[in-house]
Every structure is written in C-alpha cells, then in structure tokens.
Scaffold this active site. Structure first.
Site, PDB file in Angstrom:
ATOM      1  CG  HIS A  53      11.340  86.471  35.320  1.00  0.00           C
ATOM      2  ND1 HIS A  53      11.071  86.490  36.740  1.00  0.00           N
ATOM      3  CD2 HIS A  53      10.383  86.812  34.650  1.00  0.00           C
ATOM      4  CE1 HIS A  53       9.616  86.618  36.762  1.00  0.00           C
ATOM      5  NE2 HIS A  53       9.085  86.886  35.261  1.00  0.00           N
TER       6      HIS A  53
ATOM      7  CB  CYS B 233      14.926  99.044  24.485  1.00  0.00           C
ATOM      8  SG  CYS B 233      14.959  97.811  23.402  1.00  0.00           S
TER       9      CYS B 233
HETATM   10  C1  PEP Z   1      17.938  92.946  24.837  1.00  0.00           C
HETATM   11  O1  PEP Z   1      18.413  92.030  24.444  1.00  0.00           O
HETATM   12  O2  PEP Z   1      18.827  93.885  25.208  1.00  0.00           O
HETATM   13  C2  PEP Z   1      16.597  93.290  25.151  1.00  0.00           C
HETATM   14  C3  PEP Z   1      16.287  94.454  25.474  1.00  0.00           C
HETATM   15  O3  PEP Z   1      15.652  92.154  25.038  1.00  0.00           O
HETATM   16  P1  PEP Z   1      15.391  91.102  26.306  1.00  0.00           P
HETATM   17  O4  PEP Z   1      16.481  91.611  27.251  1.00  0.00           O
HETATM   18  O5  PEP Z   1      14.177  90.933  26.614  1.00  0.00           O
HETATM   19  O6  PEP Z   1      16.251  89.925  25.341  1.00  0.00           O
END
Ligand code: PEP
Ligand code: MG
Length: 788
Positions: free
Chosen positions: A430, A740
């Site tokens: 976070h 992402c």
């Molecule tokens: C990931 O797991 O790479 C992602 C983009 O989702 P998060 O970081 O929110 O789990």
C-alpha cells in the site's frame, strides 16, 4: 434554412455547424473529394426545442446535483425523452428529407454524425456523445437526427458540463448527414512524418471500410513514401478481416478476407501516387501536416476527415519510429492480426529521466536506515513516528511519516507529508503504490525505521537509493520535485505501436495520471475506494444501504473515467485480502485466515458473495448508462475458465452485456496462465498480467515480506516462460495482452514484453514517460532488425 450544404460551409461556420461540419465544409470548398452531404445546423436544433416549447423544461430538468446519481439518471432520461418524443414540424421534416433525397439521388445510405459547437469545451466529446450512425436510409434519418440532439443530455454529458460550470443552454449541436462511401479499400494517411515532421508520407491501408483500420481491428499494409526522393517502402501485412456493408441489412459487418487477398498489397503504385497528391493538396490548403482518413471505391477516391498532426516532435533519436513501426514490429513477431493502427497522441511531457540521482539535492549524511526505494525523489524533514491512527494528527506539512505499514486511513496525512518510510512491505505494498501515485518520495521494508528514528528528528529521505540519512542535508529549495514538474513540458509524447497506459489506485491521482499522456488506465484498483470508507462492504451496506455503496463506486470510478475520456479505463472489481478488511469496522465478521494472500480475495470472494458483487456490478451498469463507454471490467485472481463463466453470469444478471462491453481477466496465478486458452474460449477480450501476484504465487515468495524481498524476481525465467506462452496463445485467439503489475515499469520487463508482442503496458505514474521511451526504443530496434 434548416440545413446547409457542405459546399456552402467554411471553417468560419463553427458556431453554426460544429467542428466536424466546419472541417468537412472547408475541405469541400477547397475542392477536395469529400462525400456529398449537408449539415442540420445548430440553429435548427435550437428552434426545434424553442418552437416546441420544451426548452425551459429541458434546461430546468438537467439542473441537478450530479453527485446524486439517481437524480442524474432521472434528469437524463427526462431530457432525452423530451427531445425524442417531440415530433418534427412538418416543414422541417420535409426540408431535411428533401435534402436527403438530393444527396444520393433517392434512398441512398447516409452516415449521420453529431457535431458539437461548444468550442470552449476542452473536448467536444463531452458536449455530446459524438454519436455516429452508419448506413441510415429513408425516414429513419429523422430519428437519428433527434438521437444526435438527445446525445447532448446523456448522464455523462450533463455531469461534465455541470462539473465544468458550463451553462447547459449555451451548448448546441449540429448534425452532419453524408453519403456513405462503399469503400473497397480505405485507411489513414499522415502527410508528413508524425514524429519528426520530415517530408515523408505514411499511408496505412486495408480492405473494406475504414473503421477496421481506425479501430485497430485489422493490421493494415504500411507504405512509407519519401516526398523528396523516389523512394517507397512497403510492408504488406496479413489482413484477416475487413468491415463491409451487409447487402441485406445495410449494417456494417466484419467478414473474413478471402484467402488470396490476405497478403496481397492493397494499394498499387498508381493509387499511392493519387493519395500522395491528395495529401499534398490538403497539406498545402491548411499549410500544416495533416492526419487524413481516406477511402477508395472502384473508380473514386474520397477524403473522409482531415486533422492537423499534433505529434511532431523536435528531432531527437533517429526517425524510424512511429507510424511504420507497428506493421514491422508485428512482422518481426509474426503477429498477423488484431494489432491496431497508427495512433496520434496529443498530450504529455518531454523526455527526461525519472531518477533524481546526481542532482544538487543528493543527500550525503550518515545512513540511519535503509530499505527499498519505492517512490523516487529526495526530501528532508522532521520524522514523525506513527504507531496508531491518533498519531496522524501530529504529521504536519513537510514532515516524514515513519510507520510500520500505511493504511487507507492514512492517505490524507500521506498527502501532506514530504516523505514516507515504513518497516514493512515491498514494492507493491500500500505504502509503495499510494506514495508513487501521490508523487511523495518513499522507502518501504526498512524493518526497523520505527525503532531507529525518533519523533522530530531531522532526516533526509532518498527515495531512489532507499536510504534515510541523518540531518537535513537537502535545502528545501533544492528538493527534488515530482518528476513531471521539473521536466520541460512538450505537447508531444513518443508515438508507439504498443500502447503505454498508467495504473491508478486512488481517484485523487487521476489528474496527475492523465497528464502523463498515457493511452488509458491499465488498472484502476477499486479497493482503495472501499477501504477508505472504513467499513467492510457488508457493514457499509448494512448501515447506509446498497445504493450508497454503488454510488461510492460510481463516484470514484467516474472521476477517473472522466479525466481520461475517451481513453479506456480498465477497472478491476474488488480485490483486497481479508486481513485488510479485518482492520475495518465490521472486520470482526471477516474470516480469520492463516494465509490471506492464498485465501478469500478477488473473484473468489465476489463469486461467494454474489449479493455484494451485484451492487458492485450495478455501478458498472450505471456508468455505461451514463455514457462512460470507456470503462472496461477486469476480474482479479481468476484461476480458470470456471471462474470466468461464473463471473460472466453475474455480469449478465447485472444487465451488462458481455458481448457489448470490453472485459477481461488478470493473469495472476500459474493456473490462470496455464488455462489461458480456456479463458479465451470463455470470451475474455483481454488478459492482463498481474505480475505482483504472479511472481509471489509462482516463486512462493510473499510479495510483502521484506525478508524474502531479494527473491522477488518478476524476471525469473519461470515467470517469463508463463508470460511468453500467454502472449502467444492470446495472439492466436485475437485477445489483447497487457501488464499492470509493478514490473511493467521496469525497462527489462518492457523490453521483454515488447519483443514478445504484448499489446499494452501499464506503468506507475512516475514511470510512464520512461516506459514510453523504452517502448519506442525497442520498437525502433525491431524495425531496424527487420529491414537489415
Ligand atoms: C498484481 O498482482 O500484479 C496486480 C497488479 O494486482 P495487485 O497488486 O493489486 O494485487
Ligand atoms: Mg494482484
């Protein structure tokens, strides 16, 4: 006169005929071959509502509190109803139909498009929906004209005008009616090189109607023509599909290109020289390079649209990038279809490194603690150790927050802080994600900052190196500013065939994110919108009702979708592990899990709590109703096709048509990567790599455990193998791929993925510009390799 013919219009008639009408009129007047047509003027719309006496009610009705989404929905429905149900006065009806019959000598097929006149709106698409209706015939034209008028009053358009303080009654709309060109071939043309401005024309061409090229459904042939030397460079693509008019229904349909024409060159030398001639005429007329849409029938050439090119960059690193790159990149990778066409980007800032190393603000004191530099920049300030929420009050403007781990409640304090240091967490925690989006330098995973640093102690935080140094070694005047503020702003960004998008986790970062010039949002996390309510979704619904829950999501998503419109925004359904929910009011009802990361999160939770999921999906359904057609739905932590089929049923139950909306799955588990063929068969439009989770689940390395942070390697050969296989399978199924996860901001990963032929890369806000340049560099290399 209710209508004006295109040959009666010039660029000065913007107020009367809107931007689109004025541009087509100007081209017609210059003798360029524009399909014949007319414009139902803005004045006609105005007298229609005034003579029918609906104007006062119309403007009254839409004067609503746009944060109240049900009031907004009612207002939009009523306003549209007023327009759609008011009959045409006989005289007006006749005048429009008479003009129509003149266009094609009888019952011709025409294209009908709205053309907004609000010059002062930053993007006229906000004024009206930019409705376009193709292959319209006969009396249906009148309904379409009214629908274009009504598009001024979609929820999105009303919301936007209200937000921007525009008077609803000051915006008018014209409607362009033009003969359809039944194109045998069509495409786009840049009259000068779109990046360098060199006298080189770049033409893309495919079979059939132009939408296939413009929308990216087909990978077109590419012709690069020097205007100073006798030199043409031709790259023939394999064109699998084309858009054509269905003879029976008149509708535009996608058809397979006959086998023998797939690899046939679309344009002959003679046709090329006709297009070059047209390009030179239009460039001379406007005295500036143009981006033109063109079409050819058996015996005629047409110009459908022309706009100035806004991407010409001062020369920098060679001139092989840009328009020609995609076809060649695809050729190099064996990409055969579905790859899109030249895109002209319009915003963004200039070159520069995101790193602030080596400038006068470099800190030099003794290192007190070190960790992972997770948000760049160097700042000095007084440390404030925060061990409980009450401590947040002591964090003043310019202080440095020192805490175990940040939480959603801390975001307001994080905004006023100069820097953030945490004991725990990795690059995807976070603290790391939010500080990057806020542009606040941060270091995570120091293990001991809260015990080593004291309240009020003056320290210097170097977010690039991941070190906290003793003393105030940085003069506040020289502190490293967020990257985009120190760079010289330039109106262009590098043009790339691979799209470069941006990740957004907190809606407040939307403006900063949009200013990067990214091609859209590759991941909008919705967790932060929900976690910041400080109650679990179930508790919030119990206390405030389902509408309030849906509205929270609508408002959060809308602020990002608006900022980026019409650029796409990929919104992920809720994905927070139960330990994060447990900290909230109502958290006592959350399951207690030994391994929350392996537990009740993402699509698993949503499919188990379909009652709550339904209210989340209702937010999407309402956003679509409001006109946010740029919103896409992304499903987190999918394991297999079963998850996708079940989620798809939920979409349908919420009134979302999975065939009409763009939706897809994250690839975050090895199981998902290995099942991608089945996911494709289940109907996803895209697969997006969540490498933060994919890495933790493939390597069995907890992404938030600083003790194994050195083993968290997104470039591990096992991960790369999974990525490569997924991209290949998706390509075979015509499905977009994207990343992402945090690794999309790393040059090595960018290099790997562009070489593999990924469709888009979504990066952190501060990394977007560097990723754009890295993508451009890799694409150029592919281009060069393919011609050598
Ligand atoms: C990931 O797991 O790479 C992602 C983009 O989702 P998060 O970081 O929110 O789990
Ligand atoms: Mg994830």
């Amino acid at each position: 006169m209710a209508v004006l013919w295109l040959d009666e219009i010039s660029a000065d008639d913007l107020e009367t005929v809107g931007g689109k009408g004025a541009s087509l009129g100007e081209l017609t007047g210059a003798g360029l071959p524009v399909p014949p047509g007319f414009v139902v003027t803005a004045g006609t719309y105005r007298s229609f509502i005034e003579n029918a006496g609906i104007d006062d009610e119309l403007f009254d009705v839409v004067d609503v509190d746009t944060d109240d989404s049900s009031a907004l929905a009612t207002a939009a429905d009523r306003a549209q109803e007023l327009i759609l149900e008011t009959p045409f006065p006989e005289e007006l009806r006749e005048e429009i139909l008479e003009a129509y019959h003149e266009v094609g000598n009888g019952e011709a097929f025409v294209a009908v498009r709205s053309s907004a006149t609000a010059e002062d709106l930053p993007d006229a698409s906000f004024a009206g929906q930019q409705d376009t209706y193709l292959n319209v015939t006969g009396e249906d034209l009148l309904n379409r004209v009214r629908e274009c008028w009504a598009s001024l009053f979609t929820q999105r358009a009303i919301y936007y005008r209200q937000e921007q303080g525009f008077d609803h009654s000051a915006v008018n709309i014209a409607v362009v009616v033009q003969q359809m060109v039944d194109a045998e071939k069509s495409g786009v043309m840049f009259t000068s090189h779109p990046s360098t401005g060199d006298p080189t024309m770049i033409i893309e061409a495919a079979w059939g109607l132009g939408e296939a090229v413009v929308s990216g459904a087909v990978s077109p042939d590419n012709y690069v023509i020097s205007r100073t030397e006798d030199d043409i460079d031709v790259t023939v693509a394999e064109k699998k599909v084309m858009h054509v008019k269905d003879e029976e229904t008149g509708e535009t349909v996608e058809r397979e290109v006959p086998e023998e024409k797939r690899t046939e060159r679309v344009l002959s030398d003679d046709e090329l020289s006709r297009l070059v001639d047209l390009g030179e005429r239009v460039e001379t007329h406007y005295d500036t390079p143009q981006d033109v849409e063109w079409a050819m029938t058996d015996d005629e050439d047409f110009m459908l649209q022309s706009r100035p090119i806004t991407t010409i960059e001062e020369p920098d690193d060679g001139n092989l990038e840009g328009a020609g790159s995609e076809a060649v990149v695809n050729a190099a990778k064996g990409v055969t279809d579905g790859s899109g066409s030249i895109r002209s980007a319009e915003t963004g800032s200039d070159d520069g490194s995101t790193s602030s190393d080596g400038d006068s603000s470099e800190a030099t004191g003794e290192i007190l603690v070190d960790g992972l530099g997770s948000s760049p920049g160097t700042v000095s300030g007084a440390a404030q150790v925060v061990t409980k929420l009450d401590d947040l009050a002591k964090v003043g403007e310019g202080d440095i927050i020192v805490t175990e781990m940040t939480m959603p409640d801390m975001v307001p304090a994080m905004k006023r802080a100069a820097g953030i240091v945490t004991d725990e967490g990795g690059m995807t925690s976070h603290a790391a994600i939010v500080s990057r989006e806020l542009g606040v330098p941060a270091i995570v995973g120091t293990t001991n900052a809260t015990t080593v640093l004291d309240d009020g102690q003056l320290v210097t935080l170097d977010g690039d190196k991941g070190a906290v140094l003793e003393g105030e070694t940085v003069d506040p005047e020289e502190e490293t500013q967020p990257v985009e503020e120190v760079r010289p702003q330039s109106p262009v960004k590098p043009m790339t065939a691979t799209e470069v998008k941006v990740n957004v986790s907190i809606p407040e970062a939307a403006e900063r994110a949009a200013a990067t010039g990214a091609d859209g949002v590759g991941l909008l996390r919705t967790e932060h919108m929900i976690l910041s309510l400080n109650q679990t979704p179930e508790k919030f619904i119990e206390e405030n009702g389902t509408d309030a829950y849906t509205n929270e999501l609508i408002n959060g998503i809308r602020s990002v979708a608006d900022e980026f419109y019409p650029r796409p925004v990929r919104v992920r359904t809720l994905d927070a592990p139960s330990d994060e929910f447990r900290q909230l009011e109502g958290g006592e009802d959350e399951p207690e899990e030994h391994n929350p990361m392996l537990g009740y999160r993402g699509i698993r939770r949503s499919l188990d709590r379909t009652d709550v999921f339904a209210h989340e999906l209702e937010a999407f359904a309402r956003l679509y109703e409001m006109g946010y057609d740029n919103v896409e739905i992304m499903l987190p932590l999918v394991n297999d096709a079963e998850d996708v089929y079940r989620a798809k049923e939920q979409l349908k139950a919420a009134g979302i048509d999975p065939e009409k909306r763009k939706w897809g799955a994250m690839i975050e588990t090895p199981a998902a990567a290995l099942s991608v063929e089945e996911l494709a068969e289940a109907g996803i439009d895209f697969a997006s790599f969540g490498t933060n989770d994919l890495t933790q689940y493939t390597l069995a390395v907890d992404r938030n455990n600083e003790h194994v942070a050195d083993r968290f390697d997104e470039l591990h050969p096992a991960i790369l193998r999974l990525l490569e296989d997924v991209i290949e399978t998706c390509r075979e199924h015509d499905i977009e791929t994207s990343i992402c996860g945090q690794a999309g901001s790393k040059p090595d990963m960018v290099q790997f993925l562009v070489n593999e032929g990924v469709s888009s890369i979504s990066a952190n806000i501060d990394a977007v510009r560097d990723v754009q340049h890295e993508v451009k560099r890799v694409e150029q290399k592919l281009l060069l390799d393919s011609v050598r």
